[in-house]
Design an enzyme around this catalytic site. Structure first.
Site, PDB file in Angstrom:
ATOM      1  CG  ASN A   1      -1.825   0.666   1.334  1.00  0.00           C
ATOM      2  OD1 ASN A   1      -1.524   1.537   0.478  1.00  0.00           O
ATOM      3  ND2 ASN A   1      -1.990   1.353   2.387  1.00  0.00           N
TER       4      ASN A   1
ATOM      5  CD  GLU B   1      -2.301   6.105   6.180  1.00  0.00           C
ATOM      6  OE1 GLU B   1      -3.150   5.758   4.988  1.00  0.00           O
ATOM      7  OE2 GLU B   1      -1.965   5.592   7.391  1.00  0.00           O
TER       8      GLU B   1
HETATM    9  P1  PGA Z   1       2.425   0.680   7.527  1.00  0.00           P
HETATM   10  O1  PGA Z   1       1.069   0.537   6.921  1.00  0.00           O
HETATM   11  O2  PGA Z   1       2.893  -1.090   7.496  1.00  0.00           O
HETATM   12  O3  PGA Z   1       3.778   1.539   6.980  1.00  0.00           O
HETATM   13  O4  PGA Z   1       2.507   0.635   8.880  1.00  0.00           O
HETATM   14  C1  PGA Z   1       0.324  -0.153   6.531  1.00  0.00           C
HETATM   15  C2  PGA Z   1      -1.331   0.002   6.033  1.00  0.00           C
HETATM   16  O5  PGA Z   1      -1.276   0.721   6.400  1.00  0.00           O
HETATM   17  O6  PGA Z   1      -1.317  -0.248   5.072  1.00  0.00           O
END
Ligand code: PGA
Length: 255
Positions: free
Chosen positions: A13, A100
């Site tokens: 992602n 988010e």
């Molecule tokens: P991160 O993000 O691996 O940077 O913690 C994971 C995500 O938000 O899918």
């Protein structure tokens, strides 16, 4: 319980990172490193990077996804992108309900459900995110919340459509913080998600659904997390922006 009934899926992602040229360069770097993966490899990228990403990934085992999708087919929704627009490009996956989006853009369990239905009706594979905040965990609501979010997201999703659903358990406190859930916390969260699916669709169906863990998964901790019974893959943020790190995670999921 039989983990072999499920497909391991490692999905990056990228969030709001990389220009189209940078996206192509990173995918070209990744391609040889993940070529012999024994799991599905997906990169979910910003909308504007999708054409360049698809072009760069052509002929490889890397599949391209989007990071969101709107729930209407067309209309007066300034700034939004429909499922049909994505499938017309050749996109196969889409992330829905990332924390988010829930935190900064007013995404609710209801809109997550509507977006999921739109994606599935258009033939996209939906990576639906659920997860508790630290406060909810400390209050003891993790199980209740994960089951609620999972069932809400899947409202009116048929058992047939469920074949195109991946649920990503992403504890909000572990996203982008460098604080990873322990292997057992990840397994427990994923197990709650699977129990919710079992309650809605039956235990046999639940055994076939891929449930990812996400939240600071990286090259160092991936093997331990992915060895757990209910952890069928990962949704990777920061570490998916580095070809070497991402490929280590893909290799860990291929064991
Ligand atoms: P991160 O993000 O691996 O940077 O913690 C994971 C995500 O938000 O899918």
């Amino acid at each position: 319980m039989n983990k072999s009934l499920r497909k391991a899926v490692i999905a990056g992602n990228w969030k709001m990172n990389k220009t189209p040229a940078e996206a192509a360069a990173l995918i070209n770097e990744m391609k040889p490193l993940v070529a012999d993966a024994d799991c599905d490899v997906v990169l979910c990228v910003p909308y504007v990077d999708i054409p360049a990403a698809l072009e760069a990934a052509k002929g490889s085992n890397i599949k391209i996804g989007a990071e969101n999708v709107h729930f209407k087919a067309s209309g007066a929704y300034t700034g939004e992108i429909s499922a049909e627009m994505l499938t017309a490009l050749g996109v196969e996956y889409v992330v829905i309900g990332h924390s988010e989006r829930r935190q900064y853009f007013g995404e609710t369990d209801q809109t997550v459900n509507l977006r999921s239905l739109a994606a599935l009706n258009a033939g996209l594979k939906a990576i639906i995110c659920v997860g508790e905040t630290l406060e909810q965990r400390e209050l003891g609501y993790t199980e209740t919340l994960l089951k609620y979010q999972t069932k809400m997201a899947l409202t009116n999703v048929t058992a047939e459509q469920l074949k195109n659903v991946i649920i990503a358990y992403e504890p909000v406190w572990a996203i982008g913080t460098g604080v990873t859930a322990t292997d057992d916390q990840a397994n427990e969260g994923n197990c709650y998600v699977r129990q919710a699916i079992a309650e809605a669709y039956g235990a046999d169906v639940a055994e076939t659904v891929t449930v990812q863990y996400g939240g600071s998964m990286n090259a160092k901790n991936a093997e331990g997390l992915l060895s757990k019974e209910h952890v069928d893959g990962g949704l990777i943020g920061g570490a998916s922006l580095k070809a070497a790190d991402f490929s280590v995670i893909v290799k860990a999921a291929s064991k």
